[in-house]
Scaffold this motif. Sequence first.
Motif, PDB file in Angstrom:
ATOM      1  N   PRO A 120     -10.037  -8.444   2.770  1.00 14.05           N
ATOM      2  CA  PRO A 120      -9.148  -7.793   1.813  1.00 14.05           C
ATOM      3  C   PRO A 120      -9.607  -7.284   0.492  1.00 14.05           C
ATOM      4  O   PRO A 120     -10.306  -8.266  -0.097  1.00 14.05           O
ATOM      5  CB  PRO A 120      -7.923  -8.688   1.504  1.00 14.05           C
ATOM      6  N   THR A 121      -9.405  -6.071   0.040  1.00 15.22           N
ATOM      7  CA  THR A 121     -10.141  -5.771  -1.340  1.00 15.22           C
ATOM      8  C   THR A 121      -8.809  -5.114  -2.280  1.00 15.22           C
ATOM      9  O   THR A 121      -9.475  -5.114  -3.531  1.00 15.22           O
ATOM     10  CB  THR A 121     -11.258  -4.325  -1.112  1.00 15.22           C
ATOM     11  N   GLY A 122      -7.805  -5.178  -1.995  1.00 15.37           N
ATOM     12  CA  GLY A 122      -6.791  -4.511  -2.849  1.00 15.37           C
ATOM     13  C   GLY A 122      -6.626  -3.278  -2.684  1.00 15.37           C
ATOM     14  O   GLY A 122      -6.296  -2.525  -3.627  1.00 15.37           O
ATOM     15  N   HIS A 123      -7.140  -2.511  -1.842  1.00 14.31           N
ATOM     16  CA  HIS A 123      -7.074  -0.938  -1.509  1.00 14.31           C
ATOM     17  C   HIS A 123      -6.190  -0.542  -0.462  1.00 14.31           C
ATOM     18  O   HIS A 123      -6.255  -1.513   0.617  1.00 14.31           O
ATOM     19  CB  HIS A 123      -8.503  -0.589  -1.517  1.00 14.31           C
ATOM     20  N   ILE A 124      -5.781   0.397  -0.407  1.00 25.83           N
ATOM     21  CA  ILE A 124      -4.893   1.008   0.691  1.00 25.83           C
ATOM     22  C   ILE A 124      -5.629   2.340   1.079  1.00 25.83           C
ATOM     23  O   ILE A 124      -6.434   3.030   0.135  1.00 25.83           O
ATOM     24  CB  ILE A 124      -3.261   1.642   0.535  1.00 25.83           C
ATOM     25  N   PHE A 125      -5.863   2.564   2.321  1.00 23.89           N
ATOM     26  CA  PHE A 125      -6.720   3.949   2.875  1.00 23.89           C
ATOM     27  C   PHE A 125      -5.913   4.724   3.678  1.00 23.89           C
ATOM     28  O   PHE A 125      -5.067   4.336   4.609  1.00 23.89           O
ATOM     29  CB  PHE A 125      -7.904   3.332   3.676  1.00 23.89           C
ATOM     30  N   TRP A 176      -4.788   7.622  10.211  1.00 24.96           N
ATOM     31  CA  TRP A 176      -4.022   6.594  10.219  1.00 24.96           C
ATOM     32  C   TRP A 176      -4.108   5.886   8.790  1.00 24.96           C
ATOM     33  O   TRP A 176      -4.885   6.105   7.913  1.00 24.96           O
ATOM     34  CB  TRP A 176      -4.389   5.375  11.277  1.00 24.96           C
ATOM     35  N   ILE A 177      -3.160   4.798   8.517  1.00 24.17           N
ATOM     36  CA  ILE A 177      -3.127   4.403   7.140  1.00 24.17           C
ATOM     37  C   ILE A 177      -3.306   2.817   7.235  1.00 24.17           C
ATOM     38  O   ILE A 177      -2.679   2.172   8.359  1.00 24.17           O
ATOM     39  CB  ILE A 177      -1.596   4.546   6.217  1.00 24.17           C
ATOM     40  N   SER A 178      -4.250   2.285   6.659  1.00 22.53           N
ATOM     41  CA  SER A 178      -4.469   0.921   6.614  1.00 22.53           C
ATOM     42  C   SER A 178      -3.598   0.357   5.326  1.00 22.53           C
ATOM     43  O   SER A 178      -4.018   0.812   4.099  1.00 22.53           O
ATOM     44  CB  SER A 178      -5.978   0.761   6.480  1.00 22.53           C
ATOM     45  N   GLY A 179      -2.649  -0.432   5.416  1.00 20.59           N
ATOM     46  CA  GLY A 179      -1.836  -0.823   4.036  1.00 20.59           C
ATOM     47  C   GLY A 179      -2.729  -2.116   3.574  1.00 20.59           C
ATOM     48  O   GLY A 179      -3.858  -2.131   3.747  1.00 20.59           O
ATOM     49  N   PRO A 203       2.533   6.610  -5.563  1.00 27.48           N
ATOM     50  CA  PRO A 203       3.193   8.025  -5.913  1.00 27.48           C
ATOM     51  C   PRO A 203       2.823   9.150  -4.844  1.00 27.48           C
ATOM     52  O   PRO A 203       3.127  10.208  -4.985  1.00 27.48           O
ATOM     53  CB  PRO A 203       2.312   8.378  -7.195  1.00 27.48           C
ATOM     54  N   PHE A 204       2.072   8.698  -3.860  1.00 27.70           N
ATOM     55  CA  PHE A 204       1.977   9.637  -2.612  1.00 27.70           C
ATOM     56  C   PHE A 204       2.567   9.300  -1.699  1.00 27.70           C
ATOM     57  O   PHE A 204       3.126  10.111  -0.793  1.00 27.70           O
ATOM     58  CB  PHE A 204       0.244   9.445  -2.638  1.00 27.70           C
ATOM     59  N   LEU A 205       2.665   7.984  -1.234  1.00 28.72           N
ATOM     60  CA  LEU A 205       3.391   7.492   0.117  1.00 28.72           C
ATOM     61  C   LEU A 205       4.965   7.440  -0.293  1.00 28.72           C
ATOM     62  O   LEU A 205       5.504   7.619   0.729  1.00 28.72           O
ATOM     63  CB  LEU A 205       2.824   6.069   0.381  1.00 28.72           C
ATOM     64  N   LYS A 206       5.176   7.179  -1.488  1.00 26.26           N
ATOM     65  CA  LYS A 206       6.436   7.052  -1.967  1.00 26.26           C
ATOM     66  C   LYS A 206       7.512   6.133  -1.248  1.00 26.26           C
ATOM     67  O   LYS A 206       8.559   6.758  -0.846  1.00 26.26           O
ATOM     68  CB  LYS A 206       7.095   8.505  -1.782  1.00 26.26           C
ATOM     69  N   ILE A 219       4.062  -1.740   4.160  1.00 26.71           N
ATOM     70  CA  ILE A 219       3.069  -1.318   4.919  1.00 26.71           C
ATOM     71  C   ILE A 219       1.912  -2.553   4.851  1.00 26.71           C
ATOM     72  O   ILE A 219       1.030  -2.743   5.210  1.00 26.71           O
ATOM     73  CB  ILE A 219       2.285  -0.144   5.092  1.00 26.71           C
ATOM     74  N   ASN A 220       2.545  -3.872   4.217  1.00 30.76           N
ATOM     75  CA  ASN A 220       1.511  -4.919   3.978  1.00 30.76           C
ATOM     76  C   ASN A 220       0.967  -5.371   5.293  1.00 30.76           C
ATOM     77  O   ASN A 220       1.475  -5.443   6.221  1.00 30.76           O
ATOM     78  CB  ASN A 220       2.140  -5.950   3.298  1.00 30.76           C
ATOM     79  N   ASN A 221      -0.203  -5.598   5.544  1.00 34.12           N
ATOM     80  CA  ASN A 221      -0.819  -6.255   6.790  1.00 34.12           C
ATOM     81  C   ASN A 221      -0.792  -5.476   7.889  1.00 34.12           C
ATOM     82  O   ASN A 221      -0.719  -5.792   8.943  1.00 34.12           O
ATOM     83  CB  ASN A 221      -0.415  -7.424   6.978  1.00 34.12           C
ATOM     84  N   LYS A 222      -0.651  -4.134   7.649  1.00 36.43           N
ATOM     85  CA  LYS A 222      -0.445  -3.300   8.780  1.00 36.43           C
ATOM     86  C   LYS A 222      -1.396  -2.064   8.720  1.00 36.43           C
ATOM     87  O   LYS A 222      -1.999  -1.703   7.721  1.00 36.43           O
ATOM     88  CB  LYS A 222       0.930  -2.610   8.899  1.00 36.43           C
ATOM     89  N   VAL A 223      -1.733  -1.483   9.947  1.00 38.90           N
ATOM     90  CA  VAL A 223      -2.304  -0.358  10.320  1.00 38.90           C
ATOM     91  C   VAL A 223      -1.424   0.620  11.010  1.00 38.90           C
ATOM     92  O   VAL A 223      -1.208   0.050  12.088  1.00 38.90           O
ATOM     93  CB  VAL A 223      -3.783  -0.625  10.732  1.00 38.90           C
ATOM     94  N   ILE A 224      -1.139   1.705  10.592  1.00 38.93           N
ATOM     95  CA  ILE A 224      -0.224   2.263  11.294  1.00 38.93           C
ATOM     96  C   ILE A 224      -0.601   3.860  11.160  1.00 38.93           C
ATOM     97  O   ILE A 224      -1.362   4.460  10.494  1.00 38.93           O
ATOM     98  CB  ILE A 224       1.258   2.193  10.513  1.00 38.93           C
ATOM     99  N   SER A 225       0.068   4.609  12.131  1.00 37.54           N
ATOM    100  CA  SER A 225      -0.104   6.132  12.410  1.00 37.54           C
ATOM    101  C   SER A 225       0.159   6.882  11.023  1.00 37.54           C
ATOM    102  O   SER A 225       1.437   6.638  10.705  1.00 37.54           O
ATOM    103  CB  SER A 225       0.606   6.807  13.475  1.00 37.54           C
TER     104      SER A 225
END
Length: 276
Positions: free
Chosen positions: A36-41, A69-72, A100-103, A109-115
């Motif tokens: 974990p790095t403190g980033h969302i992708f 996909w989004i990595s939370g 401000p982008f995902l809203k 989405i913590n600890n999740k990877v989702i479409s």
Amino acid sequence: MIFETHIVKETLSEYIESIFHFKGFKPDHSIERVVPTGHIFIIFELDGFQRHTYDNESLKPNGNFSKVWISGMHKNYLSISAHQDSEMLVVQFKTNGAYPFLKIPISEINNKVISAEEILGDEILDLRNQILESEKSVEKFKKVENWVLQLFDDKKTAPKEITDILDQIQTKPISESKEIITSYSNSQKHLIHQFKKYFGLTPKVFHRIFRFNEILKQIQNNNTLKWTDIAYEFGYSDQSHFIKEFKEFSGFNPQEYIKSDYHKDEPNFFPLDRKG
């Protein structure tokens, strides 16, 4: 291999760490661990390969992902697939940047990877098609940047008082964590609620994550390590506390980490099935 990084416009630089594109990547492994790095992708697959996540213990696949996909925001390490001749484009948000982008509340989405279309709709798949049609990295970056600019809602940025607390957590030692949190004008419960909404995790968890990543940077390519000195320098109560947290975030104890030469690799990606 092609690896290009795009410097975003000033409007976005406060929220996006980087946008990068790589092609022709040939890893010496097929599964890697990400700390974990403190980033969302937001991750665009551009090669037709389906990606996988794996159970951290058994390393059996537990998720399949393709297209976008989004990595939370993660508080634990993640095991993911690595592919030969892969091509991807990645938007990496700063810790304060994704809301401000995902809203949506980032903690959802913590600890999740989702479409990605679950949050951003089919429009994100249209963008992927446009990226695929562009030959050069610079053309891909332009289309992605125009899209995120349209997506950005400046009315959904975190309050300054909250981002000030986050800035202090990122820059000050963990020994000052209590003072930083108590400096907040409202209750600790309110601060935690705001952090989960805008950033995903609690202030204390972020402080631990940032500290661990600083340790990884410090020990990278360092062959004269003294773990007791590192544990003391970074404010751990004792050696056992340091080892426990190191294993929690990486899956390895410090000696295993060095024995596997992970300190000679990128500080956040550890190959699990490398030959040789």
